[in-house]
Write an enzyme that holds these catalytic residues in place. Structure first.
Site, PDB file in Angstrom:
ATOM      1  N   ASP A 100       0.864  -0.928   0.123  1.00 20.55           N
ATOM      2  CA  ASP A 100      -0.119  -0.062  -0.097  1.00 20.55           C
ATOM      3  C   ASP A 100       1.039   1.364   0.157  1.00 20.55           C
ATOM      4  O   ASP A 100       2.005   1.204   0.234  1.00 20.55           O
ATOM      5  CB  ASP A 100      -0.859   0.089   1.224  1.00 20.55           C
ATOM      6  CG  ASP A 100      -1.924  -1.122   1.151  1.00 20.55           C
ATOM      7  OD1 ASP A 100      -2.139  -1.531   0.248  1.00 20.55           O
ATOM      8  OD2 ASP A 100      -2.224  -1.486   2.398  1.00 20.55           O
TER       9      ASP A 100
HETATM   10  N1  URA Z   1      -1.112  -6.041   3.867  1.00 18.50           N
HETATM   11  C1  URA Z   1      -1.786  -4.660   3.913  1.00 18.50           C
HETATM   12  O1  URA Z   1      -2.690  -4.677   4.533  1.00 18.50           O
HETATM   13  N2  URA Z   1      -0.967  -3.738   3.093  1.00 18.50           N
HETATM   14  C2  URA Z   1       0.146  -3.848   2.596  1.00 18.50           C
HETATM   15  O2  URA Z   1       0.760  -2.951   1.995  1.00 18.50           O
HETATM   16  C3  URA Z   1       0.673  -5.367   2.353  1.00 18.50           C
HETATM   17  C4  URA Z   1      -0.030  -6.070   3.268  1.00 18.50           C
END
Ligand code: URA
Length: 229
Positions: A100
């Site tokens: 993310d």
């Molecule tokens: N899980 C998440 O919620 N976000 C990420 O960036 C990676 C794994």
């Protein structure tokens, strides 16, 4: 492969600046000056730029310690992507999965499409370890809950490993990579993730890489990475 492609792939310059170099006689193929951009070369030909040998590297494997604020994408019209950090000009590099925008940590980037596909394939169970901070006390039975499948509505998680570090801090190792998976798993146990960092991906960790740093993998690391079965 065309001579101008060979040289621009290897970052000698943009396609147009490389064409100029070729036209001006700076490039030799097997010791002979070649002035045609569309001249066909083989990967075992010796290509020089001003007599400096330029070897062709077919595949690149990069490990990046991603800072928050960057998209795990190859390009975006408005926002910065991890490709803005990587100096390679190769157009075919893509991230292996996504983190993310607000997640930090280990992300691989490669133009090896087969390896990318294999590492993301659920059958190969590639472990990814995250350091997580949350807004609420992690419940005492969280380890037990995460070690069993959890129905998150649109998918059921595989068993995962939770290591609790304190009331609000933990490591979580999962072998999948569904959208927002870690955040959603913690939400399931009543916690909002306030900080998330991927610290390990299969055999790789972030040792020696400060936030925003990246490096090419060693041959040994690439070998281990490919040995996913
Ligand atoms: N899980 C998440 O919620 N976000 C990420 O960036 C990676 C794994």
């Amino acid at each position: 492969m065309r001579l101008d492609k060979y040289l621009s792939d290897m970052n000698v310059g943009t396609r147009s600046s490389v064409k100029e170099l070729i036209k001006k006689g700076h490039i030799k193929v097997n010791g002979i000056v070649i002035k045609k951009s569309n001249y066909k070369v083989n990967l075992n030909d010796e290509i020089t730029v001003n007599d400096k040998v330029i070897n062709y590297i077919e595949y690149e494997y990069i490990i990046l310690n991603k800072p928050a604020g960057y998209l795990s994408a190859t390009e975006d019209k408005k926002q910065e992507t991890i490709m803005d950090i990587i100096k390679s000009k190769r157009k075919d590099l893509v991230p292996v999965g996504r983190l993310d925008k607000d997640t930090e940590g280990l992300i691989l980037i490669t133009n090896d499409g087969k390896l990318n596909h294999d590492l993301l394939s659920p059958e190969n169970h590639v472990d990814k370890k995250y350091y997580v901070e949350v807004d609420n006390k992690i419940r005492n039975d969280a380890q037990e809950i995460f070690s069993n499948p959890i129905d998150l509505g649109d998918f059921v998680t595989k068993p995962s490993k939770l290591e609790i570090l304190s009331d609000t801090k933990a490591y979580l190792t999962i072998s999948e990579g569904k959208f927002h998976q870690v955040k959603r798993m913690f939400k399931f146990i009543g916690c909002e993730v306030t900080y998330l960092k991927r610290v390990q991906f299969k055999n790789l960790d972030l040792e020696g890489l400060e936030i925003g740093d990246y490096r090419h993998l060693t041959d040994e690391e690439i070998f281990d990475l490919k040995n996913y079965k």
